[in-house]
Motif scaffolding. Structure first.
Motif, mmCIF file in Angstrom:
data_model
loop_
_atom_site.group_PDB
_atom_site.id
_atom_site.type_symbol
_atom_site.label_atom_id
_atom_site.label_comp_id
_atom_site.label_asym_id
_atom_site.label_seq_id
_atom_site.Cartn_x
_atom_site.Cartn_y
_atom_site.Cartn_z
ATOM 1 N N THR A 50 95.850 57.941 34.537
ATOM 2 C CA THR A 50 96.327 59.316 34.485
ATOM 3 C C THR A 50 97.825 59.362 34.756
ATOM 4 O OG1 THR A 50 96.093 61.555 35.396
ATOM 5 C CG2 THR A 50 95.739 59.730 36.915
ATOM 6 N N ALA A 51 98.528 60.170 33.962
ATOM 7 C CA ALA A 51 99.972 60.337 34.137
ATOM 8 C C ALA A 51 100.327 61.733 34.622
ATOM 9 C CB ALA A 51 100.698 60.044 32.817
ATOM 10 N N ASP A 52 99.318 62.602 34.811
ATOM 11 C CA ASP A 52 99.594 63.985 35.193
ATOM 12 C C ASP A 52 98.891 64.394 36.487
ATOM 13 O OD1 ASP A 52 96.988 64.130 34.348
ATOM 14 O OD2 ASP A 52 97.368 65.504 32.670
ATOM 15 N N GLY A 53 98.655 63.425 37.348
ATOM 16 C CA GLY A 53 98.073 63.754 38.645
ATOM 17 C C GLY A 53 96.574 63.900 38.678
ATOM 18 N N GLY A 54 95.865 63.422 37.645
ATOM 19 C CA GLY A 54 94.410 63.425 37.661
ATOM 20 C C GLY A 54 93.738 64.375 36.693
ATOM 21 N N PHE A 55 94.521 65.198 35.976
ATOM 22 C CA PHE A 55 93.922 66.184 35.062
ATOM 23 C C PHE A 55 93.418 65.531 33.778
ATOM 24 C CE2 PHE A 55 96.567 68.786 37.812
ATOM 25 C CZ PHE A 55 95.753 69.878 38.058
ATOM 26 N N THR A 56 94.201 64.632 33.215
ATOM 27 C CA THR A 56 93.801 63.946 31.983
ATOM 28 C C THR A 56 93.950 62.442 32.189
ATOM 29 O OG1 THR A 56 96.035 64.064 31.014
ATOM 30 C CG2 THR A 56 94.513 65.895 30.553
ATOM 31 N N TRP A 57 93.102 61.686 31.460
ATOM 32 C CA TRP A 57 93.058 60.236 31.620
ATOM 33 C C TRP A 57 93.042 59.576 30.244
ATOM 34 C CZ3 TRP A 57 92.656 57.797 36.541
ATOM 35 C CH2 TRP A 57 92.558 58.689 37.612
ATOM 36 N N SER A 58 93.598 58.385 30.159
ATOM 37 C CA SER A 58 93.671 57.662 28.891
ATOM 38 C C SER A 58 92.282 57.192 28.449
ATOM 39 C CB SER A 58 94.590 56.453 29.030
ATOM 40 O OG SER A 58 94.061 55.519 29.965
ATOM 41 N N GLU A 59 92.194 56.825 27.172
ATOM 42 C CA GLU A 59 90.945 56.289 26.644
ATOM 43 C C GLU A 59 90.578 55.020 27.419
ATOM 44 O OE1 GLU A 59 87.556 56.147 24.311
ATOM 45 O OE2 GLU A 59 89.072 57.733 24.469
ATOM 46 N N PRO A 60 89.375 54.965 27.992
ATOM 47 C CA PRO A 60 89.012 53.795 28.799
ATOM 48 C C PRO A 60 88.967 52.513 27.969
ATOM 49 C CG PRO A 60 87.554 55.644 29.245
ATOM 50 C CD PRO A 60 88.347 56.014 28.038
ATOM 51 N N LYS A 61 89.305 51.401 28.611
ATOM 52 C CA LYS A 61 89.189 50.099 27.965
ATOM 53 C C LYS A 61 88.519 49.120 28.926
ATOM 54 C CE LYS A 61 93.662 48.023 29.280
ATOM 55 N NZ LYS A 61 94.902 47.384 28.767
ATOM 56 N N VAL A 62 87.788 48.184 28.362
ATOM 57 C CA VAL A 62 87.067 47.196 29.149
ATOM 58 C C VAL A 62 88.049 46.165 29.705
ATOM 59 C CG1 VAL A 62 85.302 45.385 29.108
ATOM 60 C CG2 VAL A 62 84.957 47.505 27.822
ATOM 61 N N VAL A 63 87.933 45.885 31.004
ATOM 62 C CA VAL A 63 88.806 44.880 31.621
ATOM 63 C C VAL A 63 88.031 43.716 32.221
ATOM 64 C CG1 VAL A 63 90.618 46.565 32.088
ATOM 65 C CG2 VAL A 63 88.895 46.118 33.845
ATOM 66 N N ALA A 64 86.708 43.841 32.338
ATOM 67 C CA ALA A 64 85.912 42.730 32.867
ATOM 68 C C ALA A 64 84.501 42.787 32.305
ATOM 69 C CB ALA A 64 85.871 42.751 34.391
ATOM 70 N N ALA A 65 84.115 41.727 31.626
ATOM 71 C CA ALA A 65 82.748 41.556 31.121
ATOM 72 C C ALA A 65 82.471 40.057 31.114
ATOM 73 C CB ALA A 65 82.603 42.136 29.720
ATOM 74 N N VAL A 66 81.314 39.664 31.630
ATOM 75 C CA VAL A 66 81.002 38.244 31.786
ATOM 76 C C VAL A 66 79.595 37.986 31.272
ATOM 77 C CG1 VAL A 66 80.883 36.290 33.374
ATOM 78 C CG2 VAL A 66 82.430 38.202 33.871
ATOM 79 N N GLU A 67 79.468 37.083 30.316
ATOM 80 C CA GLU A 67 78.155 36.767 29.774
ATOM 81 C C GLU A 67 77.261 36.201 30.875
ATOM 82 O OE1 GLU A 67 76.086 34.152 26.157
ATOM 83 O OE2 GLU A 67 78.280 34.229 26.383
ATOM 84 N N GLY A 68 76.075 36.772 31.010
ATOM 85 C CA GLY A 68 75.126 36.309 31.998
ATOM 86 C C GLY A 68 75.323 36.894 33.382
ATOM 87 N N LYS A 69 76.384 37.719 33.546
ATOM 88 C CA LYS A 69 76.631 38.364 34.827
ATOM 89 C C LYS A 69 76.868 39.845 34.603
ATOM 90 C CE LYS A 69 78.437 34.277 37.149
ATOM 91 N NZ LYS A 69 79.497 33.724 38.044
ATOM 92 N N ASN A 70 76.842 40.607 35.686
ATOM 93 C CA ASN A 70 76.986 42.054 35.585
ATOM 94 C C ASN A 70 78.024 42.561 36.585
ATOM 95 O OD1 ASN A 70 74.969 42.870 33.535
ATOM 96 N ND2 ASN A 70 73.564 41.863 34.947
#
Length: 373
Positions: free
Chosen positions: A194-214
């Motif tokens: 968020t760049a406006d103090g919490g009102f709007t947020w960017s499109e989410p993107k995946v930063v952690a995914a692990v095969e066989g783990k959660n």
């Protein structure tokens, strides 16, 4: 041949679990009831669950929010003006619609580009799981009054489990979800900004995914020298250790998840840096072969211990869980007071008997636990 491979893999997993051994001493504070404050007592019919806390800039005011039942409806809020020693309930001062928000509300203080601070309480969804994602309530006057805000619309299992301020003043939030936003495997961790103090947020993107783990329930924080972000991740198969990722470019890219030290294996980490530079992290213990597995604990070490995969200094058993399910406590708030007192708040089956879970805090200083090593 396939049967042989499967048997070999099972043997390897069993061997790995057996080789996981405690590598830290444990200081037990769980029986010291003078340290403990019951913020909301469970009853035979009421389950108090999943709190988070927020310490205000005055150093003594703390807010606590939680839900009723396991992952249930939001609604409760309490405020302490003396560093967590006494609490007053604020439920009646909150928007009526807040009780329709579901699953583990989390509270944050976010400052906008005009230096205006607001308090936000984000929840996972409205109504049934899978409904409109991340509704919230917001206060523009340090918690004196609140209003309901529109959902962000992000499918999720859990709302933001942590938010960190970036060097340019924006805020980065991390959360997790399964396919379609459902609580199903495989789980993955996402970020949004968020760049406006919490009102709007960017499109989410995946930063952690692990095969066989959660990976899930990320706790993001800044390194002591300010050069990088680090996130500790719950690993929900509970077959090994928790996970950790790093970013040296303010969340533009993240390292591949790797194992934490054994002593940091647990669920829903939250931490504070003390004045002497050490790091205290509270969580639900899920370390394999741990004598405190399933209880509310804290790890004491340094940031370098995490980076170098060193054990750390010691663990502290903060509260004893009387629940039959070893995975039914934690989800803590952790606040550092100006005098060095650490206030750790969680939900827990506080005593034997028919009463359900309570929201409880305990307090300690590292000088006290250091003396018991």
């Amino acid at each position: 041949m396939l049967r042989y491979l499967l048997l070999s893999l099972a043997l390897l997993c069993t061997t790995a679990r057996a080789e996981e051994k405690p590598d830290l001493p444990v200081i037990d504070l769980s029986q010291d009831t003078q340290r403990q404050v019951v913020i909301a007592a469970g009853t035979e019919s009421t389950y108090q669950g999943h709190p988070t806390t927020l310490r205000m800039p005055d150093g003594k005011t703390i807010y606590c929010v939680w839900c009723i039942n396991h992952g249930g409806a939001a609604g409760p809020m309490a405020k302490s003006q003396d560093g967590g020693l006494t609490w007053s309930r604020l439920d009646d001062q909150l928007p009526k619609g807040f009780s329709t928000h579901q699953n583990c509300p989390s509270i944050y203080r976010i400052v906008d580009p005009q230096d205006k601070a607001r308090l936000w309480v984000f929840s996972a969804h409205l109504g049934k799981r899978g409904g409109p994602g991340m509704p919230s309530i917001m206060s523009e006057d340090d918690g004196a009054t609140w209003k309901e805000m529109p959902p962000l619309g992000f499918p999720n299992v859990m709302t933001f489990s942590s938010i960190v301020r970036l060097k340019d003043g924006r805020y980065l939030g991390l959360y997790h979800k399964g396919p379609g936003g459902q609580d199903k495997v495989p789980l993955e961790v996402l970020q949004t900004i968020t760049a406006d103090g919490g009102f709007t947020w960017s499109e989410p993107k995946v930063v952690a995914a692990v095969e066989g783990k959660n990976p899930c329930e990320p706790f993001v924080f800044r390194s002591p020298d300010g050069s990088e972000l680090c996130a500790l991740l719950r690993e929900n198969t509970h077959k090994g250790r928790s996970l950790v990722i790093y970013s040296r470019d303010e969340g533009e890219t993240w390292s591949k998840p790797t194992d934490t030290p054994w002593g940091l294996t647990g669920d829903r980490h939250i931490g504070v840096f003390t004045k002497d530079g050490r790091f205290v992290v509270a969580f639900r213990d899920q370390a394999l072969n741990s004598p405190t597995r399933g209880h509310f604990v804290a790890w004491v070490g340094t940031y370098d211990d995490i980076k170098q995969s060193k054990p750390g200094q010691y663990r502290v058993k903060l509260l004893h869980s009387h629940a039959k399910n070893v995975g039914d406590c934690g989800y803590p708030g952790l606040e550092l007071l100006p005098d060095g007192t650490i206030v750790a708040t969680t939900y827990i089956k506080y005593a034997p008997g028919p009463e359900k879970h309570s929201v409880v805090s305990t307090r300690f200083q590292l000088s006290e636990t250091d003396a018991r090593k």
